[in-house]
Design an enzyme around this catalytic site. Structure first.
Site, short mmCIF file in Angstrom:
data_model
loop_
_atom_site.label_atom_id
_atom_site.label_comp_id
_atom_site.label_asym_id
_atom_site.label_seq_id
_atom_site.Cartn_x
_atom_site.Cartn_y
_atom_site.Cartn_z
N GLU A 91 34.96 31.06 29.15
CA GLU A 91 36.22 31.22 28.43
C GLU A 91 37.19 30.08 28.75
OE1 GLU A 91 36.36 35.99 27.65
OE2 GLU A 91 37.30 35.30 29.50
N CYS A 104 43.59 25.92 30.19
CA CYS A 104 42.90 26.41 31.38
C CYS A 104 41.40 26.26 31.16
CB CYS A 104 43.28 27.87 31.64
SG CYS A 104 42.54 28.57 33.12
N CYS A 111 30.91 32.61 38.92
CA CYS A 111 31.42 32.06 40.17
C CYS A 111 30.70 32.72 41.33
CB CYS A 111 32.92 32.29 40.30
SG CYS A 111 33.66 31.51 41.76
N CYS A 115 35.52 36.51 44.98
CA CYS A 115 36.84 36.98 45.41
C CYS A 115 37.05 38.38 44.85
CB CYS A 115 37.93 36.03 44.92
SG CYS A 115 37.81 34.38 45.66
N CYS A 118 39.09 39.24 41.46
CA CYS A 118 38.90 38.36 40.31
C CYS A 118 37.77 38.85 39.41
CB CYS A 118 38.61 36.93 40.80
SG CYS A 118 38.35 35.75 39.46
N GLY A 164 34.89 29.85 37.58
CA GLY A 164 34.18 29.01 38.53
C GLY A 164 35.08 28.34 39.56
N GLU A 165 34.45 27.82 40.60
CA GLU A 165 35.11 27.02 41.63
C GLU A 165 34.83 25.55 41.34
OE1 GLU A 165 36.71 24.93 44.19
OE2 GLU A 165 37.14 27.05 44.64
N ASN A 295 46.48 40.98 37.48
CA ASN A 295 46.10 41.39 36.13
C ASN A 295 44.83 42.24 36.22
OD1 ASN A 295 48.11 39.88 34.55
ND2 ASN A 295 47.12 38.10 35.48
N CYS A 338 45.58 35.28 34.21
CA CYS A 338 44.97 34.80 35.44
C CYS A 338 44.13 35.91 36.09
CB CYS A 338 46.07 34.36 36.41
SG CYS A 338 45.45 33.70 37.95
#
Length: 360
Positions: A91, A104, A111, A115, A118, A164-165, A295, A338
């Site tokens: 996305e 963004c 990922c 976390c 997330c 992703g990182e 969120n 986010c």
């Protein structure tokens, strides 16, 4: 084999033309047509010799990932779901504001960092995106929205904060960054391109040397015990190590501060005491804080901190002379805010193997 020219930054494109016996200036010409003009059709590149255009049509193409879904929020935020093959999709989000437009960008299909707050992390990990798949998000967004009345592209700022990182896809991310900064491509200022990391310290040091842009760090906790839970990579690169890397990065950064991102989770990391701990933690690092109201997404057990709690937290930081903002939630009605980006990720078991590679 036909090459997607979105995969090439200026160095790789120059080398590719050299392999065909062409002069280096051809790379700059093609960069301008493909990125600055946004033209994918070689036949339309009128200042390129006809013989070279024919050669390009035989050996190259220009293609961004295909769009599977296009959604527009009530607040004007726009989200695209892009097909990156083999059942994976990522996305990309465009956030319009007065005088600027922020894109963004995603760098991985899923990922590996997992976390806990997330949505992307809960999708697992499949693979790194190619340069074409990363820069193609910017190329597509500009062409889809179109230039304004002054002939300028809509994207003025890029944040590497999507799925992703970025620093775990270092080489492809840096090639894409170089295209964003190249005056023959997008010509963005280093101050207008921000890379967000959870704290991959060796890669932060590499980025400082190879392509320093504005830096944002996903902090989210005031001590190691809590951050170990929220951001598991902290178990390898704890806060002391991470903050030292931030100080080193600032030696070459285009901004004189690091932005610390801090998601506000009710009853988890939002107390006044934790705000005071943060003040002590970052006292030697020039920084600003971006407080992010959580969120929610399906299957999460976290809740968003109350507005007055966030305000009190902000006030503690502000009273310590730390510039602190509360991020305005954008696009949450289309799950574009986010922490909400999810896309589609296949073969999610790869996350476990990738995480083991990172930690060892």
């Amino acid at each position: 084999m036909s090459e997607n020219l979105l995969d090439f930054d200026v160095q790789r494109l120059t080398a590719w033309f050299a392999s065909m016996g062409e002069k280096p200036f051809r790379a700059r010409q093609i960069l301008r047509w493909v990125h600055k003009v946004g033209e994918p059709d070689f036949a339309a590149m009128t200042d390129i010799a006809a013989l070279l255009r024919e050669k390009l049509q035989q050996q190259a193409y220009v293609a961004a990932p295909q769009v599977m879904r296009d959604e527009i929020s009530a607040d004007g935020t726009r989200k695209w779901l892009l097909d990156v093959g083999t059942g994976n999709a990522v996305e990309t989000v465009f956030i319009p504001e007065a005088g600027r437009g922020t894109l963004c960008v995603s760098t991985q299909a899923g990922c590996a960092l997992n976390c806990s707050f997330c949505s992307t992390g809960k999708q697992g990990f499949n693979r790194n995106l190619s340069v074409a798949e990363i820069i193609g998000q910017l190329w597509w967004a500009n062409r889809q929205i179109g230039k304004d009345f002054d002939g300028k592209w809509p994207v003025t700022n890029v944040v590497m904060m999507g799925m992703g990182e970025p620093l775990l896809n270092f080489d492809n991310t840096v090639s894409a960054l170089r295209l964003m900064l190249d005056d023959n491509a997008y010509g963005l200022s280093r101050r207008r391109v921000t890379l967000s990391t959870s704290g991959i310290v060796p890669a932060m040091d590499r980025l400082r040397e190879e392509c320093p842009v504005a830096l944002a760090v996903s902090l989210h906790a005031s001590n190691d015990s809590l951050r170990d839970v929220l951001v598991p990579i902290n178990q390898k690169y704890p806060l002391r190590v991470l903050l030292a890397a931030c100080q080193r990065y600032l030696e070459r950064a285009p901004r004189d501060f690091v932005t610390f991102e801090y998601v506000m989770l009710e009853g988890v990391n939002d107390s006044v005491q934790q705000a005071h701990e943060l003040v002590a933690l970052v006292r030697d690092v020039p920084c600003k804080f971006n407080l992010i109201p959580f969120n929610p997404f399906p299957q999460t057990h976290y809740r968003r901190s109350k507005a007055d709690v966030i305000a009190r937290f902000r006030d503690v930081l502000m009273q310590a002379d730390i510039v602190t903002t509360i991020r305005k939630t954008r696009g949450d009605d289309i799950a574009a805010a986010c922490g909400q980006l999810a896309g589609q990720v296949q073969d999610k078991t790869k996350r476990t193997h990738r995480l083991l590679e990172i930690r060892t």
